[in-house]
Design an enzyme around this catalytic site. Sequence first.
Site, PDB file in Angstrom:
ATOM      1  N   ARG A 162       1.265  -1.315  -0.156  1.00  0.00           N
ATOM      2  CA  ARG A 162       0.101  -0.477  -0.167  1.00  0.00           C
ATOM      3  C   ARG A 162       0.942   1.497   0.184  1.00  0.00           C
ATOM      4  NH1 ARG A 162      -2.435  -3.345   4.002  1.00  0.00           N
ATOM      5  NH2 ARG A 162      -4.034  -4.370   3.450  1.00  0.00           N
ATOM      6  N   LYS A 185      -2.513  -3.196   7.768  1.00  0.00           N
ATOM      7  CA  LYS A 185      -4.176  -2.641   8.319  1.00  0.00           C
ATOM      8  C   LYS A 185      -4.276  -3.727   9.469  1.00  0.00           C
ATOM      9  CE  LYS A 185      -6.766  -0.607   4.479  1.00  0.00           C
ATOM     10  NZ  LYS A 185      -7.919  -0.225   3.447  1.00  0.00           N
ATOM     11  N   HIS A 253      -3.064   3.221  -5.893  1.00  0.00           N
ATOM     12  CA  HIS A 253      -3.353   0.897  -5.360  1.00  0.00           C
ATOM     13  C   HIS A 253      -3.709  -0.158  -6.561  1.00  0.00           C
ATOM     14  CE1 HIS A 253      -4.725  -0.557  -2.026  1.00  0.00           C
ATOM     15  NE2 HIS A 253      -5.807  -0.982  -1.774  1.00  0.00           N
ATOM     16  N   ARG A 256      -0.815  -1.918  -6.954  1.00  0.00           N
ATOM     17  CA  ARG A 256      -0.981  -2.849  -5.721  1.00  0.00           C
ATOM     18  C   ARG A 256      -2.162  -4.507  -6.664  1.00  0.00           C
ATOM     19  NH1 ARG A 256      -1.261  -4.913  -0.316  1.00  0.00           N
ATOM     20  NH2 ARG A 256      -3.252  -5.435   0.490  1.00  0.00           N
ATOM     21  N   HIS A 279      -4.020  -9.791   3.751  1.00  0.00           N
ATOM     22  CA  HIS A 279      -5.687  -9.532   3.220  1.00  0.00           C
ATOM     23  C   HIS A 279      -6.644 -10.850   4.365  1.00  0.00           C
ATOM     24  CE1 HIS A 279      -6.426  -7.919  -0.364  1.00  0.00           C
ATOM     25  NE2 HIS A 279      -6.195  -7.464  -0.039  1.00  0.00           N
ATOM     26  N   TYR A 288     -10.187  -8.628  -5.229  1.00  0.00           N
ATOM     27  CA  TYR A 288      -8.772  -7.831  -5.604  1.00  0.00           C
ATOM     28  C   TYR A 288      -8.671  -8.427  -6.592  1.00  0.00           C
ATOM     29  CZ  TYR A 288      -5.548  -4.500  -3.499  1.00  0.00           C
ATOM     30  OH  TYR A 288      -5.025  -3.370  -2.549  1.00  0.00           O
TER      31      TYR A 288
END
Length: 307
Positions: A162, A185, A253, A256, A279, A288
């Site tokens: 990211r 995250k 993004h 990615r 993830h 994704y």
Amino acid sequence: MAGLIAPALTNALAGWLDHQRALLDAADNTLKAYQADVMGFLAFMSGHHGAQQGLGPVSRISVSDMRSWMAHERGRGVGARSLARQLSAVKTFYRWLAEREGFEPTAVLSTRAPKFQKKLPRPLAEDAASRMIETVELQSLEGWVAARDSAVVTLLYGCGLRISEALGLKGKDAPLPATLRIMGKGDKERIVPVIDAARDAVDVYLKLCPHPQEPGLPLFRGARGGALNPRMIQKVMEKARLQLGLPATATPHAMRHSFATHLLNAGGDLRAIQELLGHASLSTTQAYTAVDTARLMEVYDKAHPRA
């Protein structure tokens, strides 16, 4: 519209926008959208109640009021995605205002956003991703800035980072090792292999960077030596994609997304890619990479063979 809103509430809205600008580094276009969304909401409440909206009336907004506003917005043709965005702006302002003024915000904060179909990510083609990196490097006349921007975008594509993760690297992380320990995250830690192209790009940037590298300072520096603002990378990619004729979806993004999709197309294992991206669920990685359900079930079958 200003006459429908009391001065104290207008001042509070201005204070909230200043807060978003100063602490969260919100872009000007984002702030304008926030202002329009909240002003529209407050104007509706003035008409709905037949009175100017001030701090007192706003603190007494009910669940019924929120339903009326959302019904009004849908009635004038606002789509589910746009209404969800408006509600998010209203909730963010309302939460800030409630903390500042000391009232109970539950009626507004508990309002559910309308459901909508999320757009799937749109990765770049492999040749487009390579040309993006090359073109980004051509956007600055200053050699070290060009090398910096190229190094950041190479990390996004080559390691699936990211932009916040790439710009979160410190001087102590250089020279880049064979693997990086990334905190993503939700404080989810993952190990990411560093390809030679990414390591080389960072090495070139470090040799040219005029600012001394210190262990605790950001690896990627702005013009004055501070931390590099992610908006700078967004802007340089905007210029590059216009030159290349790529769509507006060619963002940091998207690099990615491209990393994940190209790995999958090359025969990479979906679960391994899930780990590389950080993830929590395989279904997120499926969306994704735009992988089809048949491929997902193939992975499930391998993980859980039938008796």
